[in-house]
Design an enzyme around this catalytic site. Structure first.
Site, PDB file in Angstrom:
ATOM      1  CB  SER A  98      -0.805   0.023   1.042  1.00  0.00           C
ATOM      2  OG  SER A  98      -0.296   0.059   2.424  1.00  0.00           O
ATOM      3  CE1 TYR A  99       3.880   1.640   4.277  1.00  0.00           C
ATOM      4  CE2 TYR A  99       6.093   1.009   3.822  1.00  0.00           C
ATOM      5  CZ  TYR A  99       4.864   1.035   4.944  1.00  0.00           C
ATOM      6  OH  TYR A  99       4.990   0.903   6.008  1.00  0.00           O
ATOM      7  N   GLY A 100       2.805   4.355  -1.245  1.00  0.00           N
ATOM      8  CA  GLY A 100       2.641   4.923  -2.482  1.00  0.00           C
ATOM      9  C   GLY A 100       1.288   5.420  -2.685  1.00  0.00           C
ATOM     10  N   GLY A 106       1.986   1.036  -4.826  1.00  0.00           N
ATOM     11  CA  GLY A 106       2.942   0.003  -5.037  1.00  0.00           C
ATOM     12  C   GLY A 106       4.291   0.568  -5.463  1.00  0.00           C
TER      13      GLY A 106
END
Length: 370
Positions: A98-100, A106
């Site tokens: 979930s980073y971004g 992603g």
């Protein structure tokens, strides 16, 4: 240790580093740190079957425009950050699917995969680069198969065949308890299929941690790590109880936000706040941190260290693996200075006494369970 074992890349298209990966033409890397190693091989820390550096690095900022101001123009420096860390023996890199933000969802995994593939130094064994990624407990991930699919998607973005640690990003016990068992089963399947070498959780409190540990053990899968917010600003009763539970069960605690989102660096005060949403939190908490920041500064000056290095070293002295976030080479250089020495027991106590005087602590993650 300072360097991975000397070994050239294989000439084939793929090479193993926690899994197979592609290797495009490498760019120029960051300069190698000279001098003795920051830690010796026997000082690595066990996380289940893995041997990791006493400190890892977090990649939350890689792709996050809202909180950390990420821009794609930063990618070259982020790659220098990765290269410098790896060349100095750091082998644990934490990320999440979930980073971004927005279209960059992603992005952290994609960048990490790219940087591993383009690293121009030797990467010989799966222990040279250990990627720990977290899978979000999205409401549409209702079956173990969907969770396994999430793992495969992460592996594709990372250009790996196998992860070091596959982690459940948060528990759904507080709001969707029926979903929780499916996610646990997903962790089991990832491990059984050889997609992850170890499994872990994030944002679990002590009670829920005991439950998942027992369930995974009944399925023959050890729970290797528990990642939680842990710092001099997050050392409340629940966090310390969690640490005690981890120690009793042989689970390694991974400490995220060891610098309190930057509040423990000494860079900020009421008249100098960070940009973005962090400023709201800083405005509430910083005015009450005078005693703790003064203590950090005093110890840092005595030891010839920075306040950040002292705060990170405290986490190491508490038996955790801190994973400070990095987005500049300066961050990496500063954080590396937290290794190779230890606070004395008296200094640890001094810091904790000062921390207890702070009227406000860090806001705990809303997803953390009891």
């Amino acid at each position: 240790m300072a360097l991975p074992p000397a070994m050239p890349f294989a000439s084939s298209q793929h090479h193993t580093a926690g899994g197979s990966l592609r290797r495009p033409v490498p760019p120029a890397g960051a300069a190698l740190r000279l001098g003795p190693p920051l830690f010796w091989p026997w000082q690595k820390v066990k996380v289940g079957p893995l041997s990791v550096s006493p400190m890892g690095f977090g990649t939350w900022a890689w792709g996050n425009q809202l909180l950390w101001g990420y821009q794609e123009s930063m990618d070259n420096e982020l790659q220098e950050c990765f290269n410098l860390a790896l060349k100095n023996g750091i082998n644990l890199f934490d990320t999440a699917d979930s980073y971004g933000t927005g279209r960059l969802n992603g992005q952290s995994e994609r960048l990490l995969g790219k940087f591993i593939g383009q690293f121009e130094g030797p990467v010989k064994s799966p222990d040279d680069v250990i990627v720990a990624t977290k899978f979000a407990a999205y409401p549409w991930r209702l079956t173990s198969g969907q969770f396994v699919s999430a793992c495969k998607s992460s592996l594709e973005r990372l250009q790996l065949d196998c992860l070091g640690i596959g982690q459940l990003h948060w528990s759904t016990a507080n709001y969707a308890p029926l979903q929780e068992r499916a996610l646990w089963d997903g962790l089991v399947e990832m491990h059984e299929k050889g997609l992850v070498r170890a499994v872990g959780v994030s944002n679990y409190g002590p009670k829920q941690l005991l439950k998942i540990h027992s369930y995974l053990a009944s399925r023959g899968v050890p729970l290797s790590s528990a990642q939680v917010q842990f710092s001099l600003l997050s050392m409340g009763d629940e966090q310390m109880e969690l640490k005690t539970v981890c120690d009793s069960l042989g689970i390694r605690l991974i400490a995220y936000s060891p610098l309190g989102l930057g509040m423990l660096t000494g860079k900020y005060d009421a008249s100098n706040l960070p940009n973005g949403p962090r400023s709201v939190l800083f405005r509430q908490i910083l005015p009450g941190l005078e005693s703790l920041l003064t203590c950090l500064r005093s110890i840092a000056e005595r030891k010839g260290k920075t306040m950040s290095q002292v705060a990170i070293n405290w986490c190491i002295c508490k038996g955790t693996i801190p994973i400070p976030g990095v987005k500049t080479v300066k961050h990496v250089e500063d954080n590396l200075g937290a290794l190779g020495w230890r606070l004395s027991p008296a200094e640890v106590s001094e810091l904790e006494a000062a921390a207890m005087e702070s009227p406000k602590k860090m806001v705990q993650n809303i997803f953390q369970t009891a």
